[in-house]
Design an enzyme around this catalytic site. Structure first.
Site, short mmCIF file in Angstrom:
data_model
loop_
_atom_site.label_atom_id
_atom_site.label_comp_id
_atom_site.label_asym_id
_atom_site.label_seq_id
_atom_site.Cartn_x
_atom_site.Cartn_y
_atom_site.Cartn_z
N PHE A 198 6.04 -31.13 -18.81
CA PHE A 198 7.40 -30.83 -18.63
C PHE A 198 8.17 -31.85 -19.79
CE2 PHE A 198 6.42 -29.15 -14.30
CZ PHE A 198 6.92 -27.87 -14.39
N ASP A 234 18.06 -36.19 -21.53
CA ASP A 234 16.78 -36.06 -20.75
C ASP A 234 15.70 -36.01 -22.01
OD1 ASP A 234 14.74 -36.09 -19.06
OD2 ASP A 234 15.09 -33.91 -18.33
N ASN A 246 9.86 -43.82 -15.33
CA ASN A 246 8.89 -43.01 -15.09
C ASN A 246 7.77 -43.49 -16.29
OD1 ASN A 246 9.99 -41.44 -17.04
ND2 ASN A 246 8.99 -39.63 -16.10
O1 DOR Z 1 11.23 -32.16 -18.35
C1 DOR Z 1 11.00 -33.42 -17.74
N1 DOR Z 1 10.48 -34.20 -18.45
N2 DOR Z 1 11.81 -33.56 -16.72
C2 DOR Z 1 11.61 -34.69 -16.14
O2 DOR Z 1 12.22 -34.83 -15.00
C3 DOR Z 1 10.79 -35.42 -16.35
C4 DOR Z 1 10.59 -35.82 -18.05
C5 DOR Z 1 9.43 -36.20 -18.44
O3 DOR Z 1 9.25 -37.63 -18.16
O4 DOR Z 1 8.77 -35.77 -19.32
#
Ligand code: DOR
Length: 461
Positions: free
Chosen positions: A337, A319, A108
């Protein structure tokens, strides 16, 4: 020639407690490393006291644990596109500080890692990184969920798995086709399990706390329905489904049943979901706690810990999600997030799993090494003669305080700022090269190494 060549070669690591869950080794041992950075011998401690295999430095690991370098299947590196937040090189350096020698980066980015050129771009950037970086390609074109991305071409370029992480693949038909296709290449399909129509506009876990705070919630069932759908598709297609960042007790049970049935499914859990709960948000509305999937309840945390200890959940993945301070430091509703996690993973896991008696050191190391590598079929995570020396030296009882200054990552959005963590990474070695070290002043590694080396060369003469 890679960036690693600029770091000192290690010839021998002596006196440490070598823990390699892959081979069942847990004993004092010396590890010898040859000129090519490969492990040439693992011997009884002291037995090879006068031998160094290469011209490399000697590391005194007395009092430390020597383990395979950690493997992280879930990292956001933000390059290309948001190099102000993280780059392949800076993220890999943060990984090394956390003891990780192999990381897999999510697609992403801007643009998304969704074609051969972008996979190659990331791998090219990885040449300047201290550790190993494996790109994960997008499942759908530009992660838009409308048509399949070029999976075959990305596999050929070096992608190790496929995911639209940040979001699930909404169309079951498209995901089914991706799964059918992925079987031809034996690559996992990694799903961020969520039903957008259930989670839409949610900013935290749906429950008592969100109700009290008046914040829109993301219900646990949003993750669980999607996971159940994905497992049905994995069962039907025979594809390998890897469920990212499990966050609910219900998800653990769904994975448990699927595995018992023989479905080809693996799963990961993050350090933050193993320790933090949604009620922290009520304390200070701090967007540092805003993450997707959201922090859940004590019951979920307990179930995730138990699921990991039982082996239902395969491994720990961070993550690591760096965000710019100006974006994270605002209203809870509007903040993005995500939280950084590479550098605090070990200490947080020690608190969540070792200090609670759920796992011992070999058990925790297994979750961070062999069990992670196995989930993605990566040749990493063990200490094997003939293999590249990717290792971490851990001071198991030393403590450190998490501060913004202590973090190497370009972004400092950690919910653990101010925490005192036990378990310090003292050295990280990739391909036999010392890519990270943190030895107390006065007991500098290189001084010790130079002294040892001169003793060795005197003895040889
Ligand atoms: O908290 C998150 N941040 N969850 C995700 O799935 C993507 C990630 C982000 O790329 O910042």
């Amino acid at each position: 020639m890679t960036a690693r060549d600029q770091f000192a070669l290690v010839g021998r690591i002596s006196g440490g407690r070598v823990i390699d869950p892959g081979s069942g080794l847990d004993s004092p041992a010396d590890i010898l490393i040859d000129e090519r950075g490969r492990i040439s011998r693992i011997g009884r401690s002291g037995s090879g006291a006068s031998s160094v295999e290469s011209d490399g430095d000697v590391l005194d690991a007395t009092g430390m644990i020597v383990a395979p370098g950690f493997v992280d299947l879930h990292v956001h590196l933000r390059e290309p596109g948001r190099e102000d937040e993280e780059t392949v090189a800076s993220g890999s350096a943060a990984a090394a500080r956390g003891g990780f020698t192999t990381i897999c980066c999510m697609p992403n980015t801007e643009p998304a890692i969704a074609d051969q050129e972008t996979v190659r771009f990331v791998l090219d950037r990885a040449l300047a990184a201290p550790g190993r970086v494996h790109p994960i390609g997008a499942i759908t074109r530009d992660r838009e969920g409308k048509s399949l991305a070029g999976i075959a071409e990305m596999v050929a370029a070096g992608a190790v798995a496929f995911s639209d992480d940040g979001a699930p693949v909404g169309s079951a038909g498209l995901l089914r086709r991706a799964m059918q296709y992925s079987r031809m290449f034996n690559v996992p399909i990694v799903e961020h399990c969520d039903m957008p129509d259930l989670s839409a506009d949610g900013v935290m876990n749906e429950g008592l706390v969100s109700t009290k705070l008046g914040l829109r919630g993301i219900p646990p069932v949003s993750e669980e329905i999607c996971l159940a759908r994905d497992i049905a598709l994995a069962r039907e297609t025979g594809a390998h489904l890897h469920a990212a960042h499990l966050s609910t007790a219900g998800s653990v049970e769904i994975i448990r049943r699927a595995k018992a049935e023989g479905v080809n499914v693996t799963a990961e859990v993050t350090p933050h979901h193993l320790i933090l709960t949604d009620d922290l948000i009520a304390r200070d509305f701090d967007p540092l706690y805003k993450v997707n999937p959201p922090l859940r309840t004590r019951r979920d945390v307990d179930a995730l810990r138990q699921g990991l200890a039982d082996g239902v959940i395969d491994c720990i993945a961070t993550d690591h999600a760096p965000h710019a301070e100006q974006e994270k430091d605002g209203e809870f509703d509007l903040a993005p997030f995500g939280m950084v996690g590479l550098e605090t993973a070990l200490g947080v896991c020690v608190k969540a799993l070792i200090e609670t008696g759920l796992l011992d050191w070999p058990g925790l190391i297994d979750c961070l090494t062999r069990r992670a590598a196995r989930a993605f079929h990566l040749a990493a995570g063990t200490i094997t003669v003939g293999s590249p020396a990717d290792l971490v030296l851990i001071d198991p009882d030393a403590q450190w305080r998490v501060t913004p200054e202590s973090l190497i990552s370009k972004s400092k959005n950690s919910p653990f700022l101010g925490w005192e963590l036990t378990g310090v990474v003292r050295a990280t070695i990739v391909d036999g090269r010392l890519v990270y070290q943190d030895f107390a002043a006065g007991s500098s590694l290189s001084t010790a190494a130079r002294r040892e080396r001169s003793v060795t060369s005197t003895a040889k003469r």
